[in-house]
Write an enzyme that holds these catalytic residues in place. Structure first.
Site, short mmCIF file in Angstrom:
data_model
loop_
_atom_site.label_atom_id
_atom_site.label_comp_id
_atom_site.label_asym_id
_atom_site.label_seq_id
_atom_site.Cartn_x
_atom_site.Cartn_y
_atom_site.Cartn_z
CB CYS A 134 -2.23 4.50 3.52
SG CYS A 134 -1.62 6.04 4.21
CB CYS A 178 3.17 8.72 -0.84
SG CYS A 178 1.49 9.39 -0.70
N1 DGL Z 1 -1.38 7.84 0.46
C1 DGL Z 1 -0.73 7.98 1.70
C2 DGL Z 1 0.59 7.22 1.75
O1 DGL Z 1 0.76 6.25 1.04
C3 DGL Z 1 -0.61 9.31 2.39
C4 DGL Z 1 -1.21 10.54 1.85
C5 DGL Z 1 -1.50 11.57 2.92
O2 DGL Z 1 -0.61 12.35 3.27
O3 DGL Z 1 -2.61 11.54 3.42
O4 DGL Z 1 1.46 7.54 2.51
#
Ligand code: DGL
Length: 266
Positions: free
Chosen positions: A69, A187
Site C-alpha cells: 500500500c 496506488c
Molecule cells: N491501496 C492503497 C495505496 O496503495 C490505498 C487505498 C486506500 O485509499 O485505502 O495507496
C-alpha cells in the site's frame, strides 16, 4: 511465510507479482477493509493500522513483510522498520523513477491517494527528481473505494467505477496545456482499473505500476535469509471487513479456488 497487507484488495496486485516471482513461498494477506479507505484519512490513523497489522502478521509467524500500500508505506514504513529491526520490510512507492526513464515528453501524471501525495516521503521522492521531468499530481479521492466496490461485477458498481475514473482522468489531462505521455499508478488498487483508465487516457499514454519491481526487490531481500523448510507454498487471505469482497477479488485475479476469512485486528 511472507506477510502482506493493504487497506483492501489493492495489494492483490502486488501479491500476484510476488507469487510469480517467489513461487515457493507462502503468503498471508490481510485486507484492512474494516478500517479503510486509508487514502483520505489522516496519517495517524494509517500509522496505527500499519502497526497493528504488522504486529498481527509477525504474531502469525511472518519472516518478512510487504506493505502493499503506497499510503501506508508513506505514512509508516520508517516506524515499522524502527519497531521491527530484524524483519525485512519492503514497501511500495509511486514509480516515478521508472516513469522518468520511459517518458518521451518529460510530462508525467501521477495518480495516487491524497495521503500519499501529501506525505513528506513523497515530497522527498519528488525533490530527488527535480528538473528531470514535469510531474502533474492527481489526488484520486474515492477511486480506490470505487475499485473495491466494483469487485461484485454489477452493472451499477461498474458504472460508478467508470465515472470515478473519468473524473480523475479529465482532471489530469486538462490541468496543463500539454497532457502527460506517461501516467504512474501510485496506488495498488489502480492496476485493477488499468483497462478503464487506459481507454480514457488513450493508447498514446503508457501506464506504470510497481507490482513487479516490488516482487523483484522482495526476492533480493530474502536471498540472504536462512533456508526455509521445504513445504508446499500456501496462501491465506484475511479481511478485517467483509471477506467476500476479498475472496471475489482473489478468485478473479489470483487463484480461482481462493477463499478468505474474517479476522479481528484491533
Ligand atoms: N491501496 C492503497 C495505496 O496503495 C490505498 C487505498 C486506500 O485509499 O485505502 O495507496
Amino acid at each position: 511465510m511472507i506477510g502482506v497487507f493493504d487497506s483492501g484488495i489493492g495489494g492483490l496486485s502486488v501479491l500476484k507479482a510476488l507469487r510469480a516471482e517467489l513461487p515457493g513461498e507462502s503468503f498471508v494477506y490481510v485486507a484492512d477493509s474494516g478500517h479503510a479507505p486509508y487514502g483520505e484519512r489522516d496519517a495517524a490513523h494509517v500509522t496505527a493500522r500499519a502497526r497493528a497489522l504488522t504486529h498481527h502478521l509477525v504474531g502469525l509467524g511472518a519472516q518478512a513483510l510487504v506493505v502493499a500500500c503506497n499510503t501506508a508505506t508513506a505514512a509508516a514504513i520508517h516506524l515499522l522498520r524502527q519497531e521491527h529491526p530484524d524483519l525485512p520490510i519492503i514497501g511500495v512507492e509511486p514509480a516515478l523513477k521508472p516513469a522518468v526513464a520511459l517518458s518521451q515528453s518529460g510530462r508525467i501524471g501521477v495518480m495516487a491517494t491524497r495521503g500519499t501525495l501529501a506525505s513528506p516521503k513523497f515530497e522527498q521522492l519528488l525533490a530527488s527528481l527535480q528538473g528531470q521531468a514535469r510531474f502533474v499530481l492527481q489526488p484520486c479521492d474515492g477511486l480506490a473505494w470505487a475499485i473495491e466496490n466494483s469487485v461484485d461485477g454489477s452493472a451499477e458498481t461498474s458504472k460508478a467505477l467508470q465515472q470515478a475514473c473519468r473524473e480523475q482522468v479529465q482532471a489530469l489531462m486538462h490541468s496543463e496545456s500539454q497532457p502527460p505521455d506517461t501516467v504512474v499508478l501510485g496506488c495498488t488498487h489502480y492496476p485493477f482499473a488499468a483497462d478503464v483508465l487506459q481507454q480514457l487516457l488513450g493508447p498514446q499514454v503508457q501506464l506504470v505500476d510497481t507490482g513487479e519491481a516490488v516482487a523483484r526487490q522482495t526476492r533480493a531481500r530474502l536471498q540472504g535469509l536462512a533456508e526455509r523448510p521445504e513445504s508446499a507454498p500456501g496462501l491465506v487471505l484475511l479481511s478485517t471487513g467483509d471477506p467476500l469482497t476479498l475472496e471475489q477479488a482473489a478468485r478473479r485475479w489470483i487463484d480461482p479456488n481462493a477463499s478468505a476469512q474474517q479476522v479481528q485486528v484491533p
